[in-house]
Design a protein around this motif. Structure first.
Motif, PDB file in Angstrom:
ATOM      1  N   PRO A   1      -9.421 -13.139  -0.956  1.00 31.29           N
ATOM      2  CA  PRO A   1     -10.339 -12.477  -1.733  1.00 31.29           C
ATOM      3  C   PRO A   1     -10.396 -11.060  -1.661  1.00 31.29           C
ATOM      4  O   PRO A   1     -10.646 -10.648  -2.953  1.00 31.29           O
ATOM      5  N   ASP A   2      -9.918 -10.660  -0.803  1.00 29.58           N
ATOM      6  CA  ASP A   2     -10.044  -8.955  -0.794  1.00 29.58           C
ATOM      7  C   ASP A   2      -8.915  -8.650  -2.264  1.00 29.58           C
ATOM      8  O   ASP A   2      -8.950  -7.521  -2.570  1.00 29.58           O
ATOM      9  N   ILE A   3      -7.881  -9.260  -2.135  1.00 28.23           N
ATOM     10  CA  ILE A   3      -6.785  -9.135  -3.304  1.00 28.23           C
ATOM     11  C   ILE A   3      -7.418  -9.194  -4.723  1.00 28.23           C
ATOM     12  O   ILE A   3      -7.099  -8.141  -5.427  1.00 28.23           O
ATOM     13  N   LEU A   4      -8.290 -10.213  -4.854  1.00 30.79           N
ATOM     14  CA  LEU A   4      -8.618 -10.467  -6.264  1.00 30.79           C
ATOM     15  C   LEU A   4      -9.797  -9.509  -6.380  1.00 30.79           C
ATOM     16  O   LEU A   4      -9.772  -9.017  -7.503  1.00 30.79           O
ATOM     17  N   THR A   5     -10.671  -8.954  -5.493  1.00 31.97           N
ATOM     18  CA  THR A   5     -11.927  -8.021  -5.841  1.00 31.97           C
ATOM     19  C   THR A   5     -11.018  -6.668  -6.192  1.00 31.97           C
ATOM     20  O   THR A   5     -11.361  -6.015  -7.157  1.00 31.97           O
ATOM     21  N   ASP A   6     -10.105  -6.203  -5.349  1.00 31.40           N
ATOM     22  CA  ASP A   6      -9.253  -4.984  -5.580  1.00 31.40           C
ATOM     23  C   ASP A   6      -8.484  -5.058  -6.989  1.00 31.40           C
ATOM     24  O   ASP A   6      -8.548  -4.034  -7.737  1.00 31.40           O
ATOM     25  N   LEU A   7      -8.160  -6.112  -7.386  1.00 33.96           N
ATOM     26  CA  LEU A   7      -7.101  -6.114  -8.484  1.00 33.96           C
ATOM     27  C   LEU A   7      -8.142  -6.054  -9.666  1.00 33.96           C
ATOM     28  O   LEU A   7      -7.677  -5.534 -10.728  1.00 33.96           O
ATOM     29  N   GLY A   8      -9.637  -6.609  -9.430  1.00 33.45           N
ATOM     30  CA  GLY A   8     -10.347  -6.387 -10.556  1.00 33.45           C
ATOM     31  C   GLY A   8     -10.768  -4.954 -10.951  1.00 33.45           C
ATOM     32  O   GLY A   8     -11.098  -4.691 -11.994  1.00 33.45           O
ATOM     33  N   SER A   9     -10.796  -4.164  -9.983  1.00 34.95           N
ATOM     34  CA  SER A   9     -11.134  -2.800 -10.266  1.00 34.95           C
ATOM     35  C   SER A   9     -10.219  -1.770 -10.233  1.00 34.95           C
ATOM     36  O   SER A   9     -10.348  -0.517 -10.316  1.00 34.95           O
ATOM     37  N   LEU A  10      -8.964  -2.142 -10.536  1.00 32.04           N
ATOM     38  CA  LEU A  10      -8.055  -1.085 -10.709  1.00 32.04           C
ATOM     39  C   LEU A  10      -8.029  -0.609 -12.086  1.00 32.04           C
ATOM     40  O   LEU A  10      -8.318  -1.403 -13.137  1.00 32.04           O
ATOM     41  N   LYS A  11      -7.928   0.757 -12.191  1.00 29.86           N
ATOM     42  CA  LYS A  11      -7.632   1.228 -13.505  1.00 29.86           C
ATOM     43  C   LYS A  11      -6.135   1.887 -13.614  1.00 29.86           C
ATOM     44  O   LYS A  11      -5.885   2.252 -12.607  1.00 29.86           O
ATOM     45  N   PRO A  12      -5.977   2.263 -14.833  1.00 27.02           N
ATOM     46  CA  PRO A  12      -4.564   2.961 -14.978  1.00 27.02           C
ATOM     47  C   PRO A  12      -4.821   4.405 -14.282  1.00 27.02           C
ATOM     48  O   PRO A  12      -5.746   4.996 -14.333  1.00 27.02           O
ATOM     49  N   SER A  13      -3.814   4.634 -13.695  1.00 23.49           N
ATOM     50  CA  SER A  13      -3.894   5.954 -12.908  1.00 23.49           C
ATOM     51  C   SER A  13      -3.348   6.934 -13.709  1.00 23.49           C
ATOM     52  O   SER A  13      -2.749   7.035 -14.664  1.00 23.49           O
ATOM     53  N   VAL A  14      -3.786   8.273 -13.469  1.00 27.92           N
ATOM     54  CA  VAL A  14      -3.814   9.406 -14.272  1.00 27.92           C
ATOM     55  C   VAL A  14      -2.378   9.976 -13.944  1.00 27.92           C
ATOM     56  O   VAL A  14      -2.267   9.864 -12.671  1.00 27.92           O
ATOM     57  N   ASP A  15      -1.865  10.436 -15.094  1.00 29.44           N
ATOM     58  CA  ASP A  15      -0.516  11.083 -14.621  1.00 29.44           C
ATOM     59  C   ASP A  15      -0.529  12.351 -13.860  1.00 29.44           C
ATOM     60  O   ASP A  15      -1.163  13.337 -14.190  1.00 29.44           O
ATOM     61  N   SER A  16      -0.302  12.162 -12.787  1.00 28.72           N
ATOM     62  CA  SER A  16      -0.371  13.441 -11.503  1.00 28.72           C
ATOM     63  C   SER A  16       0.505  14.558 -12.145  1.00 28.72           C
ATOM     64  O   SER A  16       0.370  15.547 -11.737  1.00 28.72           O
ATOM     65  N   ASP A  17       1.871  14.140 -12.613  1.00 26.36           N
ATOM     66  CA  ASP A  17       2.721  15.141 -12.999  1.00 26.36           C
ATOM     67  C   ASP A  17       2.144  16.104 -14.077  1.00 26.36           C
ATOM     68  O   ASP A  17       2.357  17.206 -13.974  1.00 26.36           O
ATOM     69  N   GLY A  18       1.406  15.267 -14.835  1.00 27.22           N
ATOM     70  CA  GLY A  18       0.914  16.422 -16.026  1.00 27.22           C
ATOM     71  C   GLY A  18      -0.178  17.165 -15.620  1.00 27.22           C
ATOM     72  O   GLY A  18      -0.067  18.558 -15.839  1.00 27.22           O
ATOM     73  N   SER A  19      -1.333  16.829 -14.594  1.00 22.12           N
ATOM     74  CA  SER A  19      -1.956  17.702 -14.009  1.00 22.12           C
ATOM     75  C   SER A  19      -1.516  18.620 -13.355  1.00 22.12           C
ATOM     76  O   SER A  19      -2.015  19.932 -13.413  1.00 22.12           O
ATOM     77  N   GLY A  20      -0.733  18.526 -12.365  1.00 21.54           N
ATOM     78  CA  GLY A  20       0.086  19.494 -11.756  1.00 21.54           C
ATOM     79  C   GLY A  20       0.701  20.437 -12.687  1.00 21.54           C
ATOM     80  O   GLY A  20       0.725  21.812 -12.317  1.00 21.54           O
ATOM     81  N   LEU A  21       1.480  20.130 -13.843  1.00 14.91           N
ATOM     82  CA  LEU A  21       2.028  21.041 -14.781  1.00 14.91           C
ATOM     83  C   LEU A  21       0.945  21.929 -15.289  1.00 14.91           C
ATOM     84  O   LEU A  21       1.244  23.260 -15.570  1.00 14.91           O
ATOM     85  N   THR A  22      -0.141  21.418 -15.638  1.00 18.56           N
ATOM     86  CA  THR A  22      -1.116  22.290 -16.050  1.00 18.56           C
ATOM     87  C   THR A  22      -1.753  23.321 -15.301  1.00 18.56           C
ATOM     88  O   THR A  22      -1.813  24.544 -15.696  1.00 18.56           O
ATOM     89  N   LEU A  23      -1.783  22.904 -13.953  1.00 19.47           N
ATOM     90  CA  LEU A  23      -2.266  24.016 -12.928  1.00 19.47           C
ATOM     91  C   LEU A  23      -1.136  25.040 -12.837  1.00 19.47           C
ATOM     92  O   LEU A  23      -1.464  26.402 -12.746  1.00 19.47           O
ATOM     93  N   TYR A  24       0.144  24.691 -13.044  1.00 20.79           N
ATOM     94  CA  TYR A  24       1.254  25.828 -12.954  1.00 20.79           C
ATOM     95  C   TYR A  24       1.162  26.693 -13.984  1.00 20.79           C
ATOM     96  O   TYR A  24       1.479  27.754 -13.868  1.00 20.79           O
ATOM     97  N   LEU A  25       1.020  26.222 -15.197  1.00 20.51           N
ATOM     98  CA  LEU A  25       0.774  26.945 -16.339  1.00 20.51           C
ATOM     99  C   LEU A  25      -0.177  27.866 -16.258  1.00 20.51           C
ATOM    100  O   LEU A  25      -0.060  29.215 -16.789  1.00 20.51           O
ATOM    101  N   VAL A  26      -1.328  27.365 -15.742  1.00 20.17           N
ATOM    102  CA  VAL A  26      -2.487  28.458 -15.655  1.00 20.17           C
ATOM    103  C   VAL A  26      -2.144  29.726 -14.726  1.00 20.17           C
ATOM    104  O   VAL A  26      -2.191  30.448 -15.161  1.00 20.17           O
ATOM    105  N   VAL A  27      -1.822  29.393 -13.627  1.00 17.02           N
ATOM    106  CA  VAL A  27      -1.197  30.138 -12.660  1.00 17.02           C
ATOM    107  C   VAL A  27      -0.143  31.220 -13.181  1.00 17.02           C
ATOM    108  O   VAL A  27      -0.374  32.370 -13.015  1.00 17.02           O
ATOM    109  N   ALA A  28       0.851  30.596 -14.003  1.00 18.93           N
ATOM    110  CA  ALA A  28       1.948  31.685 -14.712  1.00 18.93           C
ATOM    111  C   ALA A  28       1.277  32.512 -15.681  1.00 18.93           C
ATOM    112  O   ALA A  28       1.600  33.742 -15.491  1.00 18.93           O
ATOM    113  N   VAL A  29       0.229  31.954 -16.361  1.00 18.27           N
ATOM    114  CA  VAL A  29      -0.414  32.946 -17.547  1.00 18.27           C
ATOM    115  C   VAL A  29      -1.173  34.032 -16.499  1.00 18.27           C
ATOM    116  O   VAL A  29      -1.120  35.311 -17.066  1.00 18.27           O
ATOM    117  N   ALA A  30      -1.977  33.604 -15.586  1.00 19.75           N
ATOM    118  CA  ALA A  30      -2.805  34.763 -14.934  1.00 19.75           C
ATOM    119  C   ALA A  30      -1.632  35.505 -14.209  1.00 19.75           C
ATOM    120  O   ALA A  30      -2.173  36.769 -14.355  1.00 19.75           O
TER     121      ALA A  30
END
Length: 1825
Positions: free
Chosen positions: A1540-1569
């Protein structure tokens, strides 16, 4: 031979009878034919087919052929007719030589049965050869005393034919002295002999010619001939006899060396050595023997040294002729020498002058020349001339003396050197001449002024040039040389605008280089006119002038000045109005600017540098019009700020900017309302900072102006003081050019060393100041200072050097009268007396009288004797009679001077220094006067025999004198020479006679003379002897001869026509050689001197023998035995013959008589020693003995014959010879024993035991030899052969003879064993295994089998095939095929290991024999697995909907927990099926692990709360094949404890945000500064550095350091006036954004500048403690500190300083309408770069400028003088007035007016033109014009 046949009973007996029958048939009779020689090829011989019992066609079928023993095939078989024919022409003599019968044997072999049939063909001889003799001609020598009956063997003839066709008889041509006799030899041949029938007489006939003919017996008969030459040898009984008693000949003295002058001929009727006459000189002088050469054999007399007519006119000679036996005769030869012109005149330069000045007067003596020709008559008459058009002439004197004098004045500039060629030519035919060369240098006088190459020079210099810059260089050339050609340069004094020219320009007096002393300004003046002077250093100096124009070229040194819009005085920007309704292109305003430069430097262009609203406005490139680029919008700001840049076109370009505001409004109230609210955009700090800058600039300008005014006051004060001092100076008379100054300060830069001479004479009104040559070392020199001045005129007395002490001269009475009454004439008379006859002295009137006596004659003119006397008479006003008397007296003096020679005599051989005569006394001079007057002896090219003693004036000998060497045997010996007096060039002739003494004894030419006389010579025979020679003359020469006493000879002396005595030896009694062979005599010659001298000659008389004995051999016949292997060159015998005579008569020579056999080629006889040697190898088989006929002959020709018999001994030197009759090259391997392989014959050319032959074979061979008759052998088999064991046999048959040592020969028979098919093919293995990978390509080669067959050829040719079979019900042939030739197996399908893994088949190998044999072999083919299947994942299986499977992993799972297992299989086998697992990708790396071989998925660590609920794993499964194959499976692992835990967790799963993209944005901000921070820090640091630099510049200005560091040593002065002589090039930089300016001092330029030592040192001019020194130096030389704008520009042309006066403008300098400079508004046009000229230009500034310029031209107005607006304010507002217009009139030329606008206001205000900066390019002349 018996053959064993292994058969039984009756069969053996039958076979034996059959074999005997075959032998009997083989030995039956031969086939015999006959054929004539020389028949054509293919001639029928016999029907061989018929004789063999065969048909013609069977000959080829059965292989019938001819077999011969090593000989060329002479016959051939005709296969068509079966007949035997000739194979070519047959020569019987070549085959059988002279054998009686010629048989050719060969065999006919029937190949198929190996039967041999012998054939014999007889070659029948025909008469095709002519009898021949080995020699064409034979020669015999017989003494004329040979007795009749003497027999002479003759060479035999040879005929190659036999029988009746051979040689049969001989015949000798008819003659009265000889007959022919033919002797029969032991071999039946005929030996011809010639028999002497009657005595020979050589005088009657010396040579007899016969013809010997040999005849054969053929039909027709043939014959051959031999020429016989019998030479009769002479006996010596006649002496030589000359054809003439006296020979006369005349030859010219120039006959070439080696020319035949005469040939004497003496005839001797004898022959040979008795008639060989040799010639020799007899009683000839040794000097004459060196001149002539007598050929001892031909009698030719030739010259070997040059003949000299002057030495000998006739050469008498005596020639002696002698034959070989010693008999002799003599004849006289007289050679008369004809004089020819062979001596060129000899020219001797007695005295010569090497150099003369170019103003040398005509008639001056250059050289004294003596000419002499050794020839006589017309050949000795000479004349002299000068070649070329030269200013010289020759004057002839007596005794062939000439003097070279000048004919006119010379010019060194035309010709500086004369190479005078004096040619002396005689009168001979052809004429000869001699040239002598006199080199005369013409020294220079100063007669040419310096000359400039051009009449006018033009040069250009850029304005703002550095001081001291080189402008131009002029060069003047002076045609003179040395100091006269040394040119110095100076400036002609002038002023420019009231200032001396020397303050603008200076010139280097040595190099002519012009230097600028000021920096020129084009706006001040454009050209300078000056004159340069070039002066040489001659005495007096000469000079010339040239005009130089220096044009100043404009540079871009003025920035554009913006006239409109003018900036308001309150610091705000101007405001222009633009309505909002303005359309695109609306004219808002116009920027007006001008440039004070000219030409391209004043062309202006405009551009919009900055705008508030880009794209809203545009600026015209050339017009400056500001227009709207688009329509105005509501969003556009009300106030638009524009920055417009104006830039000129100079290099580098200069620019200015203007900032103004455009108000966007429809009406003025709106503008005003808006302008109230507009604030300046600049910061208040900036405006205040600008105000401070303005104040600072004004302060600096005031200080600078005050400094300049003070400097000018000090300079004017010093100039005034210097002028006052100069006016009172002693040196005031010196020209201004001696001073080099800068800006009016003149420094006397030349040190003068002078001398003041004060005279005490009352007539002198002044003193003389003498200026020597200046010293130029370390001194700046002007032109005039180098000139030479002659300040003192020194009077000269020209008669002082003519004083002589007349009392020392012996005078005649009439000379004393002239001296007393006419002393001037006495000078001439005395000079005439003191010079040689014929000489001529140049008399100058300047040496005798004052110039005022006769003005018509020049003081330097040259007078002769007569002219001088006439001049003296005229000067003394003598009457005509007195003048005549004076002339007579002068001619008497001349005659006395030319009277006779001085003559002396002296004996020869006296010592050196012996007295000869007193020359000084005979010349009428004192002894010391000879040396003073330069007396010396002059001789023509001869060694000086005499010398002058300078102490006593006597003539003495210079060494020992040999009269005979000088004059030979001449009666008188005279030596002539001349004495020269150098001072007057007088010549005196001297003649000295050399007298003879008896210092030479008579001499014979040879010490010993050998005479040869035959013993048959009769008494009374006279033999001339060689005469003696005595070099003395008169009584001292030879007088008589004497001979010692003896029994056989006496002496007789004859006198010749020339007075000479010739001795002769007379035979008194007959000679006997056997009694006494040699007689010795002594001949003595005596002269008549006191004491008497004598000479001797030894005479050796040899008695010659007469030939009366013939040679005799020691044996009548010689015999010798020689082995045939004797080496070549071995001596086998020596024959000896002796002769009782002597000398040549006893010299025996040996000759080998030629014979037709080869004997003469085998042996060699040495003619001198009689040794017989072998020259060719002996061969016993060719000849068993040799007969040699030898002749012995003495010198005169008597001979004797003898025979030598040489027996040849046989040795074993021939190896056995094989003759292969028939041989089989191949035999089948199944041939029975006894098969015949070969039939051959063995022969040995030796004899006896050496020819006994045995044959043998090597052991262990299946063959044997069977001997037959006549050395024939058969090679047969002994057993059955096996080809597979031995395919061939190399059989060696050895034949060995019985000699000692024995010799053997090997014969090689190569036997091939032919194959039969008796062996089947054989495989190396009983079975084969092969492997093939699966998935093979179709047609791939699988395996190769090979079977070997030991048979050969077709029997060994193996073919392969597959046995029929099936595989899985499919024929095997559809899977596999085999190559029938190679045995290679091919796959016809692609095999699959998974389908079947093995194939079994049979391969059959079959050979090509008949019948064929075959063999089978088994082949197994195994299919090998390949990695062709990817792994198949069995678990987890993927769902059918495409999603991944889910596995469960509890959160409490420990590390190693088994989550799941991946199960996979592979269809391949072996290594290809081995699988391995690995984790390819995981959501959480490190959380799970996969077993490598098991595929188990386990946890690698404990699960954490932060771990995601869903973990995605990608597992890869890979096999181990090559290459490896893999498969992947994606697993989803759910982290939960329950389902049952498996079925509950699988229903609430959402596509994960691309962690690589967010990290790159942070690097770009730091570089600009980070980048922003770094950039901000950089800007702050840059501003700090700039502020620090600004602060440092303020400190530099405040320090006040300038040029105070210049030391006082930089100034070089004279008399306290110091001139700053070093040019400093510095730069002043004024900045608008700083509080000070920069003064930069680069390294000083020392080019063309006088430099003191300390000035070369580097100084720090910015030191603060030198301010006072700097100001003082600056006051002394202020002009040198004017800022320079040209920093090291090497391209600046030569420049000058000033202009002489203003010249009218030239039309070439007028600008075109498009190029005319003006305001910026006049440059309208398009944007492409052209300069427009539209109405707006006229409407704007040009009208104003031209109007004001016209007023200025009239002198009534100046531009800029008023403040009117001239209508400009109506358009541009009240701000625009003429006060804003700068003074640019210097750039404007007014058409139609002669005035050039000047900056009057600038002059009035004293403003200097603004300096520019930057490097400037040259402007082309055309552009400037």
């Amino acid at each position: 031979m018996a053959i064993r046949v292994k058969v039984l009973g009756c069969r053996r007996l039958v076979l034996l009878f059959l074999f005997l029958g075959l032998l009997l048939e083989a030995q039956a009779g031969k086939i015999r034919y006959s054929v004539s020689e020389e028949t054509d090829k293919g001639f029928f011989v016999g029907n061989i087919a018929k004789d063999l019992g065969l048909q013609p066609q069977e000959l080829m079928e059965r292989g019938v052929r001819i077999v011969s023993r090593g000989r060329k095939q002479l016959f051939a078989l005709n296969p068509r007719s079966g007949s035997l024919v000739t194979a070519g022409r047959i020569d019987r003599e070549e085959l059988c030589a002279q054998s009686a019968r010629c048989l050719v044997s060969f065999s006919v072999l029937v190949e198929d049965k190996m039967k041999l049939f012998p054939v014999e063909v007889e070659i029948i001889d025909i008469n095709d050869n002519t009898p021949e003799f080995q020699l064409e001609e034979v020669q015999f020598k017989m003494n004329e005393i040979t007795a009749p009956g003497t027999r002479i063997p003759l060479p035999s003839g040879q005929d190659l034919d036999v029988g009746m066709n051979s040689l049969q008889s001989y015949q000798l041509s008819s003659n009265p002295h000889f007959s022919l006799d033919a002797q029969q030899g032991s071999d039946g041949s005929q030996q011809p002999e010639m028999v002497l029938q009657s005595p020979l007489d050589r005088e009657e006939e010396a040579v007899h010619h016969f013809l010997l003919t040999a005849f054969d017996g053929g039909n027709p008969a043939r014959s051959g001939t031999l020429r016989i030459r019998v030479q009769v040898v002479d006996v010596n009984d006649n002496p030589p006899a000359f054809t003439q008693a006296v020979y006369h000949t005349s030859v010219p003295e120039n006959v070439p060396l080696g020319t035949r002058l005469l040939m004497v001929k003496a005839m001797d009727p004898d022959e040979g050595a008795n008639g060989e006459v040799t010639y020799s000189f007899h009683n000839i002088d040794h000097k004459m023997a060196q001149i002539f050469h007598l050929d001892s054999y031909t009698g030719e007399i030739s010259s070997q040294e040059p003949l000299d007519f002057e030495e000998y006119t006739i050469y008498p000679m005596e020639i002696q002729a002698q034959d070989g036996a010693g008999l002799m005769a003599r004849a006289k030869v007289l050679v008369k020498v004809l004089d020819i012109n062979d001596n060129a005149p000899e020219v001797t330069i007695t005295s010569v002058t090497t150099s003369v000045p170019e103003n040398f007067p005509p008639g001056a003596i250059i050289a004294l020349i003596s000419v002499h020709d050794q020839d006589s008559g017309d050949n000795g008459q000479t004349s002299c001339s000068i070649s070329g058009n030269l200013p010289f002439k020759l004057e002839k004197l007596d005794d062939n003396y000439y003097r070279l004098v000048t004919e006119k004045t010379m010019d060194r500039e035309l010709t500086s050197q004369y190479n005078i060629t004096v040619t002396a030519t005689d009168q001979g035919t052809p004429t000869l001449s001699t040239e002598t060369h006199i080199s005369l240098q013409v020294t220079d006088i100063n007669d040419n002024p310096p000359v400039f190459p051009q009449d006018f020079y033009s040069t250009y210099i850029l304005e703002n040039n550095p001081r001291g810059a080189s402008i131009f260089c002029v060069t003047a050339h002076d045609a003179d040389s040395n100091e006269n050609a040394q040119v110095t340069y100076s400036l002609v004094e002038d002023t420019i605008q009231g200032v001396p020219l020397s303050s603008y320009v200076s010139i280097n007096s040595d190099t002519g280089v012009l230097y600028a002393l000021r920096s020129f300004d084009y706006e001040q003046f454009q050209d300078l006119q000056l004159r340069l002077m070039a002066r040489d250093s001659g005495d007096p100096p000469l000079s010339s002038n040239v005009s130089v124009s220096i044009f100043v070229l404009d540079q871009n040194d003025n920035t554009p000045e913006i006239l409109y819009p003018a900036l308001p005085t309150d610091g705000s920007t101007g405001v222009e109005l633009a309505p909002r309704s303005a359309e695109p292109g609306y004219l808002v305003t116009k920027v007006v600017a001008v440039d004070r430069d000219s030409g391209q430097n004043s062309w202006l262009s405009y551009r919009l540098l900055k705008a508030s609203e880009p794209g809203l406005f545009s600026v015209g490139l050339h017009t400056g019009e500001v227009r709207t680029a688009r329509a105005l919008l509501d969003r556009d700001a009300l106030k638009q700020s524009l920055v417009v840049a104006v830039q000129d076109h100079g290099q580098p370009p200069l620019s200015a900017t203007i900032t103004f505001t455009v108000a966007v409004a429809d009406s003025i109230p709106e503008v005003l309302a808006d302008l109230d609210s507009i604030e300046t955009s600049s910061h208040r700090d900036n405006s205040s900072f600008t105000l401070h800058l303005v104040v600072a600039v004004a302060a600096v300008s005031c200080v600078f102006l005050a400094f300049v005014i003070a400097l000018l006051v000090l300079r004017l004060r010093r100039w005034h003081r210097l002028r006052a001092q100069t006016s009172a100076s002693v040196l005031a008379g010196l020209p201004t050019s001696h001073f080099v100054g800068v800006d009016g300060v003149r420094a006397f830069l030349q040190t003068y060393s002078h001398e003041v001479s004060l005279t005490a004479d009352s007539d002198s009104r002044g003193s003389h100041v003498i200026f020597p040559q200046p010293n130029y070392a370390d001194t700046l020199i002007s032109q005039e200072s180098g000139e030479k001045k002659d300040f003192l005129s020194v009077p000269q007395s020209l008669l002082e050097d003519k004083k002589e002490t007349f009392s020392q001269v012996n005078l005649l009475p009439w000379e004393i009268i002239i001296k007393c009454f006419y002393p001037s004439i006495f000078i001439i008379v005395l000079s005439l007396k003191r010079r040689s006859p014929g000489s001529r002295e140049c008399w100058s009137l300047q040496t005798l009288r004052n110039k005022d006596w006769n003005p018509e004659l020049e003081a330097g003119s040259c007078l002769g004797e007569k002219t001088a006397a006439q001049e003296m008479a005229a000067l003394l006003d003598l009457p005509h009679r007195g003048r005549f008397v004076l002339l007579c007296l002068l001619w008497v003096a001349l005659w006395e001077a030319g009277a006779g020679q001085m003559r002396y005599s002296v004996p020869e051989e006296i010592e050196k220094g012996s007295f000869v005569g007193s020359v000084a006394k005979d010349l009428g001079l004192e002894p010391l006067a000879l040396a003073e007057r330069g007396a010396r002896i002059v001789s023509r090219g001869r060694t000086h025999l005499f010398a002058l003693n300078p102490r006593n004036g006597s003539l003495v000998t210079a060494g020992r004198i040999d009269r005979e060497e000088l004059c030979a045997q001449s009666a008188r010996c005279l030596v002539s020479f001349n004495i020269l007096l150098e001072d007057k060039l007088s010549i005196y002739s001297v003649e000295v006679e050399i007298k003879d003494i008896n210092d030479n004894a008579p001499r014979f030419g040879v010490e010993e003379v050998e005479l040869k006389i035959s013993e048959t010579t009769t008494p009374g025979f006279r033999i001339p002897l060689k005469s003696a020679h005595d070099a003395d003359v008169g009584e001292n020469t030879l007088q008589k001869y004497e001979i010692n006493s003896n029994d056989h000879f006496s002496l007789d002396v004859r006198s010749g026509v020339d007075g000479n005595k010739y001795p002769e030896l007379v035979l008194g009694r007959a000679l006997d050689r056997e009694e006494e062979a040699v007689h010795y005599l002594v001949l003595k010659a005596l002269d008549g001197g006191d004491p008497i001298r004598s000479g001797t000659s030894r005479i050796r008389v040899t008695v010659l023998d007469v030939n009366d004995n013939a040679p005799v051999f020691t044996q009548p016949e010689y015999r010798v035995s020689v082995p045939e292997n004797t080496p070549v060159g071995t001596r086998i015998l020596t024959v000896t013959a002796t002769d009782a005579d002597e000398g040549y008569n006893a010299q025996v020579t040996y000759f080998l008589e030629k014979n037709p056999e080869e004997t003469s080629e085998v042996f060699e006889l040495k003619s001198a020693s009689g040794e017989i040697t072998i020259t060719k190898s002996l061969d016993y088989e060719d000849a068993k003995f040799h007969e040699i006929d030898i002749e012995a002959q003495d010198g005169p020709g008597l001979l004797t014959r003898m025979k030598v018999i040489v027996t040849v001994l046989d040795v074993n030197d021939n190896v056995p010879e094989f003759y292969m009759t028939s041989a089989t090259s191949s035999v089948p391997e199944d041939s029975p024993p006894g098969t015949i392989i070969a039939l051959f014959n063995v022969h040995d050319r030796d004899s006896g035991q050496n020819a006994f032959i045995t044959c043998s074979l090597p052991e262990n061979l299946p063959f044997k030899l069977e001997r037959s008759v006549d050395n024939y052998h058969r090679l047969v088999t002994t057993r059955i052969l096996d080809r597979e064991q031995f395919s061939s046999y190399n059989i060696t048959v050895t034949a060995k003879d019985g000699g000692s040592p024995s010799l053997s020969t090997n014969a090689y028979i190569l036997l091939q064993v032919t194959d039969i098919n008796d062996n089947p093919p054989t495989f190396p293995h009983t079975s084969y295994s092969a492997y093939i990978p699966e998935n093979n390509p179709r047609g791939a080669s699988i395996f190769s089998v090979m079977a070997c067959d030991p048979d050969s050829n077709d029997n060994a040719h193996v073919t392969y095939s597959l046995a029929e079979d099936t595989l899985q019900s499919t024929p095997l042939s559809s899977y596999i095929s085999i190559n029938a030739d190679t045995g290679v197996l091919y796959a016809l399908r692609s095999f699959d290991y998974e389908q079947f893994r093995e194939l079994q088949l049979w391969v059959t190998a079959q050979d090509g024999g008949n019948p064929p044999l075959s063999t089978n072999v088994s082949v197994s083919i195994f299919v090998l697995d390949q990695n062709d299947n990817t792994p198949e994942i069995l678990y987890p299986a993927l769902p059918t909907d495409g999603s991944t499977g889910v596995e469960l992993a509890p959160r409490s799972a420990e590390p190693g927990y088994l989550v799941t297992k991946v199960v996979a299989v592979d269809r391949d086998s072996g290594q290809n099926a081995w699988l391995s697992y690995r984790l390819l990708k995981a959501s959480e790396p490190g959380l799970f692990a996969v077993g490598l071989h098991t595929g188990e998925v386990r946890t690698a660590r404990a699960l954490l709360d932060r771990d995601a609920l869903k973990q995605s794993l990608v597992v890869a499964v890979q096999d181990h094949g090559q290459p490896p194959l893999s498969a992947t499976v994606t697993l989803t692992v759910a982290v939960a404890d329950s389902i049952p835990d498996i079925l509950t967790d699988l229903g609430s799963l959402k596509p994960s945000v691309d962690s690589d993209g967010s990290g790159l944005t942070l690097y770009l901000v730091v570089a600009v500064a980070a980048v922003s921070c770094v950039f901000l820090a950089f800007v702050i640091v840059l501003l700090a550095l700039r502020l620090r630099h600004w602060h440092t510049s303020r400190l530099l200005q405040a320090s006040g350091s300038g040029l105070a560091g210049v030391p006082a040593s930089q100034f070089v002065g004279v008399d306290g006036v110091r001139a700053f002589l070093q040019t400093y090039s510095h730069e002043v930089s004024l900045t608008a954004d700083s509080r000070g300016s920069h003064v930069i001092f680069p390294q000083p330029n020392y080019a063309d500048t006088l430099i003191s030592q300390e000035s070369c040192e580097k100084k720090d001019f910015l030191s603060e403690d030198k301010e006072e020194t700097f100001s003082q130096d600056l006051l002394c030389e202020d002009a040198s500190w004017v800022p320079s704008t040209n920093h090291g520009d090497a391209g600046v042309p030569f420049a000058s300083d000033t202009i002489l006066k203003q010249a009218p403008p030239n039309t070439d300098w007028r600008f075109s309408q498009a190029q005319r400079p003006g305001t910026s508004g006049s440059q309208n046009g398009d944007e492409t770069g052209t300069w427009p000229n539209n109405q707006f230009d006229t409407e704007m500034l040009q009208a104003m400028i031209l109007a004001s310029a016209s007023e200025a031209a009239d002198g009534s107005s100046t531009l800029g003088g008023g403040a009117g607006t001239m209508g400009l304010s109506a358009r541009y507002g009240p701000q625009f007035t003429l006060q804003h217009v700068p003074d640019y009139r210097q750039n404007v030329y007014i058409p139609g007016s002669n005035a050039t606008l000047t900056n009057a206001a600038g002059k009035r205000d004293g403003k200097a033109p603004a300096g520019g900066n930057g490097n400037k390019k040259k402007s082309g002349k055309k552009e400037k014009k």
